[in-house]
Motif scaffolding. Structure first.
Motif, PDB file in Angstrom:
ATOM      1  N   THR A   1     -10.208   1.017  -8.461  1.00  0.00           N
ATOM      2  CA  THR A   1      -9.854   0.261  -7.267  1.00  0.00           C
ATOM      3  C   THR A   1      -8.343   0.079  -7.227  1.00  0.00           C
ATOM      4  O   THR A   1      -7.689  -0.061  -8.266  1.00  0.00           O
ATOM      5  N   THR A   2      -7.800   0.107  -6.016  1.00  0.00           N
ATOM      6  CA  THR A   2      -6.375  -0.134  -5.807  1.00  0.00           C
ATOM      7  C   THR A   2      -6.089  -1.617  -6.031  1.00  0.00           C
ATOM      8  O   THR A   2      -7.021  -2.422  -6.154  1.00  0.00           O
ATOM      9  N   PRO A   3      -4.835  -2.006  -6.042  1.00  0.00           N
ATOM     10  CA  PRO A   3      -4.524  -3.425  -6.233  1.00  0.00           C
ATOM     11  C   PRO A   3      -5.161  -4.342  -5.177  1.00  0.00           C
ATOM     12  O   PRO A   3      -5.389  -5.521  -5.451  1.00  0.00           O
ATOM     13  N   TRP A   4      -5.477  -3.844  -3.992  1.00  0.00           N
ATOM     14  CA  TRP A   4      -6.112  -4.682  -2.954  1.00  0.00           C
ATOM     15  C   TRP A   4      -7.619  -4.453  -2.881  1.00  0.00           C
ATOM     16  O   TRP A   4      -8.296  -5.020  -2.044  1.00  0.00           O
ATOM     17  N   GLY A   5      -8.179  -3.622  -3.777  1.00  0.00           N
ATOM     18  CA  GLY A   5      -9.621  -3.475  -3.881  1.00  0.00           C
ATOM     19  C   GLY A   5     -10.226  -2.239  -3.238  1.00  0.00           C
ATOM     20  O   GLY A   5     -11.431  -2.036  -3.323  1.00  0.00           O
ATOM     21  N   MET A   6      -9.429  -1.414  -2.585  1.00  0.00           N
ATOM     22  CA  MET A   6      -9.948  -0.170  -2.006  1.00  0.00           C
ATOM     23  C   MET A   6     -10.395   0.759  -3.127  1.00  0.00           C
ATOM     24  O   MET A   6      -9.731   0.883  -4.145  1.00  0.00           O
TER      25      MET A   6
ATOM     26  N   GLY B   1      -2.754  -4.279 -11.062  1.00  0.00           N
ATOM     27  CA  GLY B   1      -3.839  -4.535 -10.120  1.00  0.00           C
ATOM     28  C   GLY B   1      -4.884  -3.446 -10.015  1.00  0.00           C
ATOM     29  O   GLY B   1      -5.933  -3.643  -9.407  1.00  0.00           O
ATOM     30  N   VAL B   2      -4.646  -2.272 -10.591  1.00  0.00           N
ATOM     31  CA  VAL B   2      -5.635  -1.191 -10.556  1.00  0.00           C
ATOM     32  C   VAL B   2      -6.724  -1.505 -11.567  1.00  0.00           C
ATOM     33  O   VAL B   2      -6.445  -1.947 -12.686  1.00  0.00           O
ATOM     34  N   ARG B   3      -7.966  -1.275 -11.175  1.00  0.00           N
ATOM     35  CA  ARG B   3      -9.103  -1.525 -12.067  1.00  0.00           C
ATOM     36  C   ARG B   3      -9.934  -0.251 -12.151  1.00  0.00           C
ATOM     37  O   ARG B   3     -10.253   0.361 -11.127  1.00  0.00           O
ATOM     38  N   VAL B   4     -10.271   0.164 -13.351  1.00  0.00           N
ATOM     39  CA  VAL B   4     -11.122   1.332 -13.571  1.00  0.00           C
ATOM     40  C   VAL B   4     -12.570   0.851 -13.611  1.00  0.00           C
ATOM     41  O   VAL B   4     -12.889  -0.100 -14.322  1.00  0.00           O
ATOM     42  N   LEU B   5     -13.438   1.520 -12.855  1.00  0.00           N
ATOM     43  CA  LEU B   5     -14.861   1.176 -12.844  1.00  0.00           C
ATOM     44  C   LEU B   5     -15.576   2.133 -13.789  1.00  0.00           C
ATOM     45  O   LEU B   5     -15.698   3.321 -13.499  1.00  0.00           O
ATOM     46  N   GLY B   6     -16.027   1.632 -14.908  1.00  0.00           N
ATOM     47  CA  GLY B   6     -16.665   2.494 -15.897  1.00  0.00           C
ATOM     48  C   GLY B   6     -15.617   3.365 -16.558  1.00  0.00           C
ATOM     49  O   GLY B   6     -14.557   2.903 -16.934  1.00  0.00           O
ATOM     50  N   GLY B   7     -15.917   4.631 -16.674  1.00  0.00           N
ATOM     51  CA  GLY B   7     -14.992   5.579 -17.269  1.00  0.00           C
ATOM     52  C   GLY B   7     -15.274   6.951 -16.698  1.00  0.00           C
ATOM     53  O   GLY B   7     -16.131   7.110 -15.826  1.00  0.00           O
ATOM     54  N   VAL B   8     -14.559   7.941 -17.181  1.00  0.00           N
ATOM     55  CA  VAL B   8     -14.776   9.310 -16.712  1.00  0.00           C
ATOM     56  C   VAL B   8     -16.202   9.722 -17.074  1.00  0.00           C
ATOM     57  O   VAL B   8     -16.637   9.563 -18.208  1.00  0.00           O
ATOM     58  N   ASP B   9     -16.911  10.247 -16.099  1.00  0.00           N
ATOM     59  CA  ASP B   9     -18.297  10.654 -16.288  1.00  0.00           C
ATOM     60  C   ASP B   9     -18.421  12.130 -15.909  1.00  0.00           C
ATOM     61  O   ASP B   9     -17.638  12.637 -15.106  1.00  0.00           O
TER      62      ASP B   9
ATOM     63  N   ALA C   1       0.830  -1.211   0.000  1.00  0.00           N
ATOM     64  CA  ALA C   1       0.000   0.000   0.000  1.00  0.00           C
ATOM     65  C   ALA C   1       0.861   1.255   0.000  1.00  0.00           C
ATOM     66  O   ALA C   1       0.560   2.222  -0.707  1.00  0.00           O
ATOM     67  N   ILE C   2       1.938   1.246   0.777  1.00  0.00           N
ATOM     68  CA  ILE C   2       2.866   2.391   0.760  1.00  0.00           C
ATOM     69  C   ILE C   2       3.414   2.567  -0.650  1.00  0.00           C
ATOM     70  O   ILE C   2       3.460   3.684  -1.171  1.00  0.00           O
ATOM     71  N   ALA C   3       3.825   1.473  -1.274  1.00  0.00           N
ATOM     72  CA  ALA C   3       4.369   1.553  -2.637  1.00  0.00           C
ATOM     73  C   ALA C   3       3.341   2.128  -3.599  1.00  0.00           C
ATOM     74  O   ALA C   3       3.667   2.990  -4.424  1.00  0.00           O
ATOM     75  N   PHE C   4       2.078   1.680  -3.510  1.00  0.00           N
ATOM     76  CA  PHE C   4       1.052   2.205  -4.412  1.00  0.00           C
ATOM     77  C   PHE C   4       0.849   3.704  -4.194  1.00  0.00           C
ATOM     78  O   PHE C   4       0.853   4.485  -5.146  1.00  0.00           O
TER      79      PHE C   4
END
Length: 175
Positions: free
Chosen positions: A141-146, A117-125, A19-22
């Motif tokens: 979402t971060t690599p751990w899902g936050m 590990g980063v996931r974009v939910l949808g797109g810019v709205d 998390a620190i690295a991210f």
């Protein structure tokens, strides 16, 4: 009440070093300090932090931009739940980060989406009506899902007509 500003925001993460690295590598945060392991043989952890009395915690404090002190906890506890709440769950959450230039929002999303590990939910709205019309945003979402939100709002919003309350914006914001 004398509390007039936020001192820090805190999140529990599954892997403190990751998390620190991210937050430092992907988002440009600065690490102020780390400490731990912290634990207690009595009930201090329960009385003061509301966690299992045998909890062991490591923590880090980071500075993210001009306004956010971000504290990260990694706990080892016998009764730990290891599932993140959804935004709709009680205790659900996300961290919204201001993007200075709305024209750079899409490029920031692409840059962060390339981080493992980063996931974009949808797109810019863009909000097209209501009290925050013109606000641009996207969840990731971060690599751990936050969940994170990148956001930019115009200098003048419809809700300004109804109240003198103004939401935070960085000092000197080029809006």
């Amino acid at each position: 009440m004398n509390a007039r500003t936020v001192h820090h925001v805190a999140y529990t993460v599954p892997d403190l070093e990751a998390a620190i690295a991210f937050f430092t590598d992907a988002l440009g945060a600065e690490l102020a300090y780390t400490t731990g392991p912290l634990s207690d043989r009595g009930d201090w952890m329960t009385r003061h932090l509301g966690v299992h009395p045998r909890a062991v915690v490591h923590l880090a404090m980071l500075r993210l931009g001009p306004t956010l002190n971000l504290e990260l906890f990694e706990y080892q506890v016998p009764d730990q739940r290891k599932a993140l709440p959804m935004n709709s769950d009680w205790g659900g959450h996300h961290l919204a980060l201001w993007v200075e230039d709305p024209a750079e929002l899409a490029s920031e999303v692409r840059r962060l989406a390339a981080y493992p590990g980063v996931r974009v939910l949808g797109g810019v709205d863009t909000v097209t009506s209501g009290p925050i019309k013109g606000t641009r945003w996207v969840y990731l979402t971060t690599p751990w899902g936050m969940q994170l939100e990148l956001v930019h709002a115009p200098a003048r919003q419809p809700f300004h007509e109804d109240t003198p309350v103004r939401l935070f914006e960085p000092e000197g914001s080029a809006r």
